[in-house]
Motif scaffolding. Structure first.
Motif, PDB file in Angstrom:
ATOM      1  N   UNK A  15       0.871  -1.176   0.000  1.00  0.00           N
ATOM      2  CA  UNK A  15       0.000   0.000   0.000  1.00  0.00           C
ATOM      3  C   UNK A  15       0.903   1.219   0.000  1.00  0.00           C
ATOM      4  N   UNK A  16       0.890   1.993  -1.068  1.00  0.00           N
ATOM      5  CA  UNK A  16       1.789   3.140  -1.159  1.00  0.00           C
ATOM      6  C   UNK A  16       1.383   4.266  -0.215  1.00  0.00           C
ATOM      7  N   UNK A  17       0.112   4.355   0.098  1.00  0.00           N
ATOM      8  CA  UNK A  17      -0.359   5.397   0.997  1.00  0.00           C
ATOM      9  C   UNK A  17      -0.575   4.881   2.401  1.00  0.00           C
ATOM     10  N   UNK A  18      -1.821   4.918   2.867  1.00  0.00           N
ATOM     11  CA  UNK A  18      -2.175   4.530   4.237  1.00  0.00           C
ATOM     12  C   UNK A  18      -3.350   3.556   4.223  1.00  0.00           C
ATOM     13  N   UNK A  19      -3.519   2.856   5.316  1.00  0.00           N
ATOM     14  CA  UNK A  19      -4.745   2.102   5.583  1.00  0.00           C
ATOM     15  C   UNK A  19      -5.393   2.820   6.756  1.00  0.00           C
ATOM     16  N   UNK A  20      -6.390   3.629   6.471  1.00  0.00           N
ATOM     17  CA  UNK A  20      -6.903   4.562   7.482  1.00  0.00           C
ATOM     18  C   UNK A  20      -8.373   4.847   7.241  1.00  0.00           C
ATOM     19  N   UNK A  21      -8.961   5.553   8.217  1.00  0.00           N
ATOM     20  CA  UNK A  21     -10.318   6.044   8.074  1.00  0.00           C
ATOM     21  C   UNK A  21     -10.348   7.239   7.117  1.00  0.00           C
ATOM     22  N   UNK A  22     -11.512   7.489   6.556  1.00  0.00           N
ATOM     23  CA  UNK A  22     -11.734   8.736   5.841  1.00  0.00           C
ATOM     24  C   UNK A  22     -11.642   9.864   6.863  1.00  0.00           C
ATOM     25  N   UNK A  23     -10.841  10.895   6.618  1.00  0.00           N
ATOM     26  CA  UNK A  23     -10.718  11.990   7.597  1.00  0.00           C
ATOM     27  C   UNK A  23     -12.052  12.629   7.969  1.00  0.00           C
ATOM     28  N   UNK A  28     -15.035   5.468  11.380  1.00  0.00           N
ATOM     29  CA  UNK A  28     -14.784   4.402  10.422  1.00  0.00           C
ATOM     30  C   UNK A  28     -14.320   3.111  11.081  1.00  0.00           C
ATOM     31  N   UNK A  29     -14.723   1.971  10.503  1.00  0.00           N
ATOM     32  CA  UNK A  29     -14.449   0.654  11.071  1.00  0.00           C
ATOM     33  C   UNK A  29     -13.767  -0.224  10.022  1.00  0.00           C
ATOM     34  N   UNK A  30     -12.750  -0.972  10.463  1.00  0.00           N
ATOM     35  CA  UNK A  30     -12.064  -1.927   9.590  1.00  0.00           C
ATOM     36  C   UNK A  30     -11.859  -3.229  10.333  1.00  0.00           C
ATOM     37  N   UNK A  31     -12.127  -4.341   9.648  1.00  0.00           N
ATOM     38  CA  UNK A  31     -11.811  -5.664  10.160  1.00  0.00           C
ATOM     39  C   UNK A  31     -10.608  -6.189   9.391  1.00  0.00           C
ATOM     40  N   UNK A  32      -9.459  -6.250  10.100  1.00  0.00           N
ATOM     41  CA  UNK A  32      -8.184  -6.638   9.481  1.00  0.00           C
ATOM     42  C   UNK A  32      -7.810  -8.032   9.964  1.00  0.00           C
ATOM     43  N   UNK A  33      -7.516  -8.922   9.008  1.00  0.00           N
ATOM     44  CA  UNK A  33      -7.115 -10.285   9.347  1.00  0.00           C
ATOM     45  C   UNK A  33      -5.913 -10.676   8.491  1.00  0.00           C
ATOM     46  N   UNK A  34      -4.868 -11.218   9.150  1.00  0.00           N
ATOM     47  CA  UNK A  34      -3.675 -11.660   8.421  1.00  0.00           C
ATOM     48  C   UNK A  34      -3.224 -13.001   8.981  1.00  0.00           C
ATOM     49  N   UNK A  49      -3.210  13.721   9.640  1.00  0.00           N
ATOM     50  CA  UNK A  49      -4.123  13.599  10.775  1.00  0.00           C
ATOM     51  C   UNK A  49      -4.493  12.152  11.085  1.00  0.00           C
ATOM     52  N   UNK A  50      -3.978  11.212  10.286  1.00  0.00           N
ATOM     53  CA  UNK A  50      -4.276   9.797  10.485  1.00  0.00           C
ATOM     54  C   UNK A  50      -2.995   8.992  10.548  1.00  0.00           C
ATOM     55  N   UNK A  51      -3.063   7.812  11.186  1.00  0.00           N
ATOM     56  CA  UNK A  51      -1.917   6.919  11.222  1.00  0.00           C
ATOM     57  C   UNK A  51      -1.696   6.275   9.855  1.00  0.00           C
ATOM     58  N   UNK A  52      -0.529   5.682   9.683  1.00  0.00           N
ATOM     59  CA  UNK A  52      -0.272   4.950   8.446  1.00  0.00           C
ATOM     60  C   UNK A  52      -1.166   3.716   8.379  1.00  0.00           C
ATOM     61  N   UNK A  53      -1.344   3.068   9.532  1.00  0.00           N
ATOM     62  CA  UNK A  53      -2.323   1.987   9.664  1.00  0.00           C
ATOM     63  C   UNK A  53      -3.046   2.207  10.982  1.00  0.00           C
ATOM     64  N   UNK A  54      -4.355   2.315  10.919  1.00  0.00           N
ATOM     65  CA  UNK A  54      -5.127   2.552  12.137  1.00  0.00           C
ATOM     66  C   UNK A  54      -6.378   1.673  12.131  1.00  0.00           C
ATOM     67  N   UNK A  55      -6.606   1.028  13.268  1.00  0.00           N
ATOM     68  CA  UNK A  55      -7.789   0.193  13.440  1.00  0.00           C
ATOM     69  C   UNK A  55      -8.353   0.512  14.816  1.00  0.00           C
ATOM     70  N   UNK A  84      -2.461  12.464  16.973  1.00  0.00           N
ATOM     71  CA  UNK A  84      -2.486  11.607  18.168  1.00  0.00           C
ATOM     72  C   UNK A  84      -2.484  10.124  17.837  1.00  0.00           C
ATOM     73  N   UNK A  85      -2.544   9.790  16.543  1.00  0.00           N
ATOM     74  CA  UNK A  85      -2.614   8.391  16.131  1.00  0.00           C
ATOM     75  C   UNK A  85      -1.265   7.835  15.686  1.00  0.00           C
ATOM     76  N   UNK A  86      -0.262   8.672  15.566  1.00  0.00           N
ATOM     77  CA  UNK A  86       1.073   8.195  15.232  1.00  0.00           C
ATOM     78  C   UNK A  86       1.128   7.501  13.894  1.00  0.00           C
ATOM     79  N   UNK A  87       1.873   6.384  13.855  1.00  0.00           N
ATOM     80  CA  UNK A  87       2.057   5.629  12.608  1.00  0.00           C
ATOM     81  C   UNK A  87       1.293   4.314  12.610  1.00  0.00           C
TER      82      UNK A  87
END
Length: 290
Positions: A15-23, A28-34, A49-55, A84-87
């Motif tokens: 992912x070249x950008x971010x995995x984040x909520x719409x500002x 916003x909700x994400x279900x991440x499974x790996x 204003x958003x982390x690089x990956x935020x859940x 406040x969400x960092x990376x």
């Protein structure tokens, strides 16, 4: 949205950008499974204003049982995040982390400061910088709990930001005493006998602590001399020093066991500048008053 989901079972996802909520949608909700594969989040042209990956938020989920998750870009040379969400910001509604490795590594990029906040236990965590291009991970708010290994590679640093850290696996600190900045925190080693480590942990590389609690099911083996700036508590298991001295500047509570090679100059040295106390009903090896 409440229907967003990512399920990685193998292969490679970049992912070249971010995995984040719409500002515009903080809920916003994400279900991440790996369960395998490699995920790389580059953080290019990121929204500050958003982390690089935020859940986060109710209904979100973070599940990881295998594979790697790499955060490439942090905040560069900046040591204070603009968000406040960092990376990497993990505060999901539900979570299950039983395996896998989270990696902070900038590759060929310049110096990077990363910010991590996770209110759930993680498994393996690795920080990998490069010569002249160090990588530093700084904690934001939540205490860090790792049920796997912590690997601080050369030219890499973990800064607790005075926040408590619990290691339930092994700690490898290649840079030495500068690699782990405990600040004023409490560091705990507490692998259970039921874990994959069978309660036996190790510290590789010279590492200093503020408050240190040794609470493994079986043992914690120290690989280099160490200084504990405040209090040392042995709760369970055997703290195996070998020929490595522990300089203790605070109080010592021993309800477990510590062993050393019983040679002159080894063991635990009480080296504080104020009155120190020894309590507990544990087994003692060599103690030196200094």
């Amino acid at each position: 949205s409440g229907a967003s989901a990512i399920d990685i079972q193998g292969g490679r996802l970049v992912v070249n950008g971010q995995i984040r909520r719409d500002p515009s949608n903080a809920g916003g909700v994400l279900q991440y499974s790996q369960s395998g594969g490699a995920v790389q989040v580059n953080g290019q042209n990121s929204n500050a204003t958003n982390a690089k990956l935020e859940i986060l938020n109710a209904g979100s989920a973070f599940t990881m049982s295998n594979g790697t998750l790499t955060i490439v870009r942090g905040f560069g040379g900046t040591t204070t995040p603009s968000t406040p969400f960092g990376d990497l910001y993990l505060r999901p509604g539900s979570a299950s982390v039983t395996g896998g490795t989270i990696i902070f590594s900038q590759g060929a990029l310049t110096t990077q400061n990363y910010f991590l906040d996770a209110n759930i236990p993680l498994n393996n965590l690795t920080i990998t910088g490069a010569a002249g291009q160090p990588a530093t991970v700084r904690l934001l708010d939540s205490p860090l709990v790792l049920n796997g290994n912590m690997t601080i590679s050369a030219n890499s640093f973990l800064n607790s930001n005075n926040i408590n850290v619990t290691f339930n696996g092994n700690l490898t600190n290649t840079p030495g005493v500068l690699g782990y900045a405990a600040g004023t925190n409490l560091t705990t080693f507490s692998a259970t006998n039921a874990s994959s480590y069978a309660g036996a942990q190790s510290i590789t590389g010279a590492t200093n602590f503020n408050d240190l609690v040794v609470n493994p099911g079986t043992s914690l083996t120290l690989g280099s001399p160490s200084t504990v700036a405040h209090n040392l508590t042995l709760s369970t298991g055997n703290f195996i020093l070998g020929s490595n001295v522990v300089n203790l500047n605070g109080d010592f509570e021993n309800d477990a066991t510590f062993t050393d090679n019983n040679l002159v100059g080894n063991g635990i040295i009480l080296s504080g500048t104020t009155l120190q106390h020894i309590t507990g009903s544990g087994s003692y090896a060599r103690i030196i008053l200094n």
